[in-house]
Design a protein around this motif. Structure first.
Motif, PDB file in Angstrom:
ATOM      1  N   GLY A  99      26.396  56.291  29.062  1.00  0.00           N
ATOM      2  CA  GLY A  99      25.854  56.894  30.077  1.00  0.00           C
ATOM      3  C   GLY A  99      25.486  55.992  31.628  1.00  0.00           C
ATOM      4  N   LEU A 100      25.248  54.620  31.713  1.00  0.00           N
ATOM      5  CA  LEU A 100      25.379  53.567  32.527  1.00  0.00           C
ATOM      6  C   LEU A 100      23.551  54.046  33.303  1.00  0.00           C
ATOM      7  N   GLY A 101      22.888  54.422  31.897  1.00  0.00           N
ATOM      8  CA  GLY A 101      21.411  54.873  32.097  1.00  0.00           C
ATOM      9  C   GLY A 101      20.836  56.142  33.208  1.00  0.00           C
ATOM     10  N   PHE A 102      22.108  56.812  33.485  1.00  0.00           N
ATOM     11  CA  PHE A 102      21.347  57.931  34.253  1.00  0.00           C
ATOM     12  C   PHE A 102      22.384  59.236  34.268  1.00  0.00           C
ATOM     13  N   SER A 103      23.181  59.400  32.844  1.00  0.00           N
ATOM     14  CA  SER A 103      23.504  60.177  32.766  1.00  0.00           C
ATOM     15  C   SER A 103      23.500  60.409  30.575  1.00  0.00           C
ATOM     16  N   SER A 104      22.928  61.304  30.108  1.00  0.00           N
ATOM     17  CA  SER A 104      23.040  61.382  28.679  1.00  0.00           C
ATOM     18  C   SER A 104      24.269  61.348  27.824  1.00  0.00           C
ATOM     19  N   GLU A 105      25.520  61.764  28.555  1.00  0.00           N
ATOM     20  CA  GLU A 105      27.041  61.047  27.907  1.00  0.00           C
ATOM     21  C   GLU A 105      27.772  60.207  28.955  1.00  0.00           C
ATOM     22  N   ASP A 106      28.831  59.594  27.722  1.00  0.00           N
ATOM     23  CA  ASP A 106      29.661  58.630  28.567  1.00  0.00           C
ATOM     24  C   ASP A 106      30.485  59.464  29.891  1.00  0.00           C
ATOM     25  N   ASN A 107      30.514  58.684  31.042  1.00  0.00           N
ATOM     26  CA  ASN A 107      30.857  58.442  32.308  1.00  0.00           C
ATOM     27  C   ASN A 107      32.191  58.522  32.252  1.00  0.00           C
ATOM     28  N   GLU A 108      32.979  59.163  33.024  1.00  0.00           N
ATOM     29  CA  GLU A 108      34.790  58.329  33.274  1.00  0.00           C
ATOM     30  C   GLU A 108      34.609  57.757  34.915  1.00  0.00           C
ATOM     31  N   PHE A 109      35.370  57.425  35.873  1.00  0.00           N
ATOM     32  CA  PHE A 109      35.500  57.466  37.308  1.00  0.00           C
ATOM     33  C   PHE A 109      37.029  56.792  37.077  1.00  0.00           C
ATOM     34  N   SER A 110      37.495  57.702  38.743  1.00  0.00           N
ATOM     35  CA  SER A 110      38.808  56.524  38.507  1.00  0.00           C
ATOM     36  C   SER A 110      38.779  55.132  38.649  1.00  0.00           C
ATOM     37  N   GLN A 111      39.831  54.649  38.390  1.00  0.00           N
ATOM     38  CA  GLN A 111      40.358  53.269  38.641  1.00  0.00           C
ATOM     39  C   GLN A 111      41.297  53.837  39.783  1.00  0.00           C
ATOM     40  N   LEU A 112      42.016  52.179  39.856  1.00  0.00           N
ATOM     41  CA  LEU A 112      43.163  52.099  40.738  1.00  0.00           C
ATOM     42  C   LEU A 112      43.990  50.434  40.071  1.00  0.00           C
ATOM     43  N   ILE A 113      44.582  50.035  39.886  1.00  0.00           N
ATOM     44  CA  ILE A 113      44.827  48.839  39.291  1.00  0.00           C
ATOM     45  C   ILE A 113      46.437  48.391  39.927  1.00  0.00           C
ATOM     46  N   PHE A 114      46.957  47.455  40.424  1.00  0.00           N
ATOM     47  CA  PHE A 114      47.549  46.781  40.805  1.00  0.00           C
ATOM     48  C   PHE A 114      48.037  45.640  39.983  1.00  0.00           C
ATOM     49  N   ASP A 115      49.375  45.970  39.434  1.00  0.00           N
ATOM     50  CA  ASP A 115      49.610  44.544  38.424  1.00  0.00           C
ATOM     51  C   ASP A 115      50.237  43.903  39.290  1.00  0.00           C
ATOM     52  N   SER A 116      50.992  42.592  39.274  1.00  0.00           N
ATOM     53  CA  SER A 116      51.509  41.431  39.921  1.00  0.00           C
ATOM     54  C   SER A 116      52.080  40.646  38.293  1.00  0.00           C
ATOM     55  N   SER A 117      53.150  40.831  38.194  1.00  0.00           N
ATOM     56  CA  SER A 117      53.658  40.684  36.604  1.00  0.00           C
ATOM     57  C   SER A 117      54.951  39.242  36.843  1.00  0.00           C
ATOM     58  N   TYR A 118      54.640  38.513  35.866  1.00  0.00           N
ATOM     59  CA  TYR A 118      55.101  37.141  36.202  1.00  0.00           C
ATOM     60  C   TYR A 118      55.410  37.010  34.601  1.00  0.00           C
ATOM     61  N   GLN A 119      57.198  35.822  34.953  1.00  0.00           N
ATOM     62  CA  GLN A 119      57.714  35.479  33.210  1.00  0.00           C
ATOM     63  C   GLN A 119      57.829  34.265  33.820  1.00  0.00           C
ATOM     64  N   ARG A 120      57.242  33.601  32.406  1.00  0.00           N
ATOM     65  CA  ARG A 120      57.459  31.907  31.926  1.00  0.00           C
ATOM     66  C   ARG A 120      58.837  31.892  32.451  1.00  0.00           C
ATOM     67  N   SER A 121      59.178  30.629  32.649  1.00  0.00           N
ATOM     68  CA  SER A 121      60.862  30.039  33.116  1.00  0.00           C
ATOM     69  C   SER A 121      61.269  29.512  31.813  1.00  0.00           C
ATOM     70  N   SER A 122      61.898  30.245  31.372  1.00  0.00           N
ATOM     71  CA  SER A 122      62.727  30.054  30.011  1.00  0.00           C
ATOM     72  C   SER A 122      63.385  28.688  30.311  1.00  0.00           C
ATOM     73  N   TRP A 123      63.806  27.747  31.496  1.00  0.00           N
ATOM     74  CA  TRP A 123      64.400  27.102  31.483  1.00  0.00           C
ATOM     75  C   TRP A 123      64.152  26.159  31.276  1.00  0.00           C
ATOM     76  N   SER A 124      62.209  26.530  32.038  1.00  0.00           N
ATOM     77  CA  SER A 124      61.776  25.087  32.281  1.00  0.00           C
ATOM     78  C   SER A 124      60.700  25.236  31.128  1.00  0.00           C
ATOM     79  N   ALA A 125      60.486  26.236  30.327  1.00  0.00           N
ATOM     80  CA  ALA A 125      59.583  25.769  28.696  1.00  0.00           C
ATOM     81  C   ALA A 125      60.933  25.315  28.005  1.00  0.00           C
ATOM     82  N   PHE A 126      62.204  25.749  27.725  1.00  0.00           N
ATOM     83  CA  PHE A 126      62.490  24.926  26.553  1.00  0.00           C
ATOM     84  C   PHE A 126      62.994  23.363  27.405  1.00  0.00           C
ATOM     85  N   TRP A 127      63.314  23.312  27.860  1.00  0.00           N
ATOM     86  CA  TRP A 127      63.082  20.998  28.624  1.00  0.00           C
ATOM     87  C   TRP A 127      61.870  20.533  27.892  1.00  0.00           C
ATOM     88  N   THR A 128      60.825  20.896  28.615  1.00  0.00           N
ATOM     89  CA  THR A 128      59.170  20.833  28.576  1.00  0.00           C
ATOM     90  C   THR A 128      58.643  20.795  27.343  1.00  0.00           C
TER      91      THR A 128
END
Length: 407
Positions: free
Chosen positions: A254-283
């Motif tokens: 409740g973060l100190g001001f509520s006797s119950e658990d709070n819920e908030f709206s959250q916006l998430i922007f995810d950038s996704s990346y994959q490790r290069s298979s060729w680079s991982a193999f040769w190195t």
């Protein structure tokens, strides 16, 4: 006297062999007991992880999901009547903020923390009701809605591009430039070095008054204008797209001001990346293959120095493993690369034992007085020398494939 010695000679020549067998049996027993004790010791480690009570759920607002293979999904989607109930909450929410994120540049990914740095653009639009809320408390929008996963708020900057301006139909808008270092919360390195990583930028309301809980404030993503910029690529990584969505963040406090658990709206922007298979193999994989080739082909080496090869391979494996582990954090699980090295260590130990056994066979064959026994020992030596390369290679490849499917 000579007759007695000649009669006892076969028995006397067998004594060293019998003693050697007894010592070998004793060694195997000691190894077996040590493995059992080690297994019991490791079994005492508690693998129960204390789960956080915080939960992320997707909402009914429009969102973009990254459907690229290997990219971990975030949050549990709503099902059935949950969609209707959330749509009703969205309709009743007195405050709605439409937000978008455009990542101009991601850089400085550090998996040891784990964290990354990012620079880009952020904009928000809100209605008259929320503007009155801000004006009554003499707050600006960036003081209320800020980054949730920034590591050091003192170095994170949200700089307004211009003053907030009023649009048509009672809407307000303001754009910002942001820069900062952000925490990576969904890092999974079980398939390292062929893993993917998602770099999140998380927006949530700072709610010192307890007025901006999920029922009152909703962050609605701007799907049209959000995205990745030209300079968002990472060296050694392949871009796998992005996702954006609103989530229902169940805060287990409740973060100190509520006797119950709070819920908030959250916006998430995810950038996704994959490790290069060729680079991982040769190195990373290719040096390991070259080192293990000397163990696989060890029975084809006919010099007296082949007994030293497994020892040299073990030392080389240690240095190779330390090299790739330097860029990883301390993990509570084995990565795919760790499993491959465990298989390589065991194969090297077995090859060392095989070489010792072949040398013992060779000495016994050279000292054997019985021609039939000598032929038997030589055939056994030849059989092991012929079967070891294909057998060891099959075990290495087969167990590695099984490990990959299980991770």
């Amino acid at each position: 006297m000579k007759r007695i010695v000649n009669r006892l000679r076969p028995f006397l020549t067998r004594l060293p062999d019998q003693r050697q067998k007894r010592w070998n049996v004793l060694l195997l027993i000691v190894v077996a007991i040590s493995m059992i004790l080690l297994g019991r010791f490791l079994g005492y480690e508690s693998t129960d992880i204390v789960q956080s009570r915080e939960i992320l759920r997707l909402t009914s607002t429009p969102h973009i999901v990254n459907e690229a293979s290997g990219v971990a999904s975030r949050g549990k989607p709503l099902q059935g009547l949950e969609v209707k109930r959330d749509a009703a909450l969205l309709e009743k929410a007195p405050y709605k903020v439409y937000a978008g994120v455009y990542v101009a540049n991601n850089f400085d990914v550090d998996l040891e923390i784990p964290a990354f740095s990012s620079k880009g653009y952020l904009w928000m639009q809100w209605d008259q009701a929320f503007q009155e809320y801000l004006s009554e408390r003499e707050l600006s929008i960036e003081e209320v809605i800020s980054f949730e996963n920034d590591i050091n708020p003192e170095t994170t900057a949200i700089t307004p591009l211009r003053e907030a301006r009023k649009l048509g139909q009672g809407m307000f808008s303001q754009g910002f430039v942001y820069t900062g270092q952000f925490y990576i919360d969904t890092l999974d390195l079980r398939r390292f070095p062929f893993n993917s990583v998602s770099l999140p930028i998380v927006l949530e309301a700072e709610d010192p008054f307890g007025d901006l809980v999920f029922e009152n404030l909703r962050l609605i993503p701007d799907l049209r204008d959000s995205g990745l910029g030209l300079y968002s690529s990472l060296p050694g990584w392949l871009s796998r797209g992005w996702s954006i969505g609103e989530y229902r963040h169940h805060f287990s406090s409740g973060l100190g001001f509520s006797s119950e658990d709070n819920e908030f709206s959250q916006l998430i922007f995810d950038s996704s990346y994959q490790r290069s298979s060729w680079s991982a193999f040769w190195t990373l994989i290719q040096p390991l293959i070259i080192v293990m080739a000397s163990v696989i082909l060890i029975t084809r080496v006919m010099t007296e120095f082949r007994i030293e090869i497994p020892v040299a391979v073990l030392l080389t494996l240690i240095f190779l493993q330390e090299g790739y582990k330097a860029d990883l954090p301390d993990l509570s699980y084995l990565t795919f690369m760790d499993s491959v090295y465990v298989i390589a260590y065991l194969t090297s130990f077995v090859s060392f034992g095989l070489v010792l056994y072949l040398e013992a066979l060779k000495r016994r064959a050279a000292n054997a007085q019985d021609p039939d026994l000598r032929r038997l020992l030589l055939r056994r030596e030849l059989f092991l020398e012929q079967i070891w390369p294909s057998l060891s290679l099959s075990i290495l490849v087969g167990v590695s494939l099984v490990t990959w499917t299980l991770t």
